[in-house]
Design a protein around this motif. Sequence first.
Motif, PDB file in Angstrom:
ATOM      1  N   LEU A 156       2.126  20.610 -11.309  1.00 35.25           N
ATOM      2  CA  LEU A 156       2.027  21.231 -12.625  1.00 35.25           C
ATOM      3  C   LEU A 156       0.597  21.580 -13.011  1.00 35.25           C
ATOM      4  N   SER A 159      -1.710  21.072 -17.582  1.00 31.36           N
ATOM      5  CA  SER A 159      -0.918  21.661 -18.647  1.00 31.36           C
ATOM      6  C   SER A 159      -0.365  20.518 -19.481  1.00 31.36           C
ATOM      7  N   LYS A 161       2.448  19.599 -19.928  1.00 33.14           N
ATOM      8  CA  LYS A 161       3.593  18.964 -19.277  1.00 33.14           C
ATOM      9  C   LYS A 161       3.214  17.724 -18.471  1.00 33.14           C
ATOM     10  N   ALA A 221      10.360  13.319 -20.963  1.00 32.89           N
ATOM     11  CA  ALA A 221       9.665  14.032 -19.889  1.00 32.89           C
ATOM     12  C   ALA A 221      10.632  14.850 -19.033  1.00 32.89           C
ATOM     13  N   PHE A 224      11.281  17.907 -21.021  1.00 31.53           N
ATOM     14  CA  PHE A 224      10.071  18.669 -21.331  1.00 31.53           C
ATOM     15  C   PHE A 224       9.570  19.478 -20.146  1.00 31.53           C
ATOM     16  N   ILE A 225       9.532  18.882 -18.970  1.00 31.52           N
ATOM     17  CA  ILE A 225       9.005  19.612 -17.811  1.00 31.52           C
ATOM     18  C   ILE A 225       9.940  20.728 -17.351  1.00 31.52           C
ATOM     19  N   GLY A 227      11.379  22.595 -19.587  1.00 35.53           N
ATOM     20  CA  GLY A 227      11.348  23.561 -20.677  1.00 35.53           C
ATOM     21  C   GLY A 227      12.545  23.488 -21.582  1.00 35.53           C
TER      22      GLY A 227
END
Length: 231
Positions: A156, A159, A161, A221, A224-225, A227
């Motif tokens: 990633l 960011s 994330k 998480a 979130f990662i 999206g």
Amino acid sequence: MSGMLYTPFKCLDVIHKDTKTKKMLKMSYTTCDKTLQDGAKLGWVFPPEYPIKSYIEIMSKLNSGENEIDKFFTDYFNSDFENTVKAPIRQYYSSIPEYLRTLLEECFISYENGHYQICVPALFATLEGLLTELSNDQDRVNTKYTQGIRDKIQLLGESPKILPLTSISYFLEMAFCQSNFNETETDMINRHWSQHGRYIKELSKKSPLQLFNAVALVLFAKKFIKGETQF
């Protein structure tokens, strides 16, 4: 603090394409990484419903000792258990197995009735079940919890994330590390001491609260990662 729900990562609300912000962005990640490491090594990943900017400020102000930090977060989570612990976890129930949902509900009941000892091994088991997807990409045999998280961080790059993943990674380093059972009993929560029945002293309410918080961050998480969680 009671009942407050916040959007995290406000301190990193910068525009990546703006070259003037690149230095500030780098400084922000460096500051966050150090704070996330310090917090996780004490057993406190940042609460996903709490603004990370405030988490950083709290960690820097409460640098007088571990006991002060423990008291702050224990008081915070106990101030409104429904909204600071249950709600951040329950909102993701649709995406986790029924067995783990039931296990979590029984942990809530046990905690609220002062049965802290049973919560710890149950929450470690829950955490491992959830990490199967986040760290292992559904591989249920070859466990690589910490390395799997680190691989995702590497992929990633810098960011927002990576922040929950960074906090989780440092927590796993501490809580899942193997140790010599013949040495002095650890004061920190530890999977091996818990799951192998090696603790001698009773654990306080702090330990299950730390694990509830870690479970909430893992669930956050995962979404979130991908999206699937918006700010």
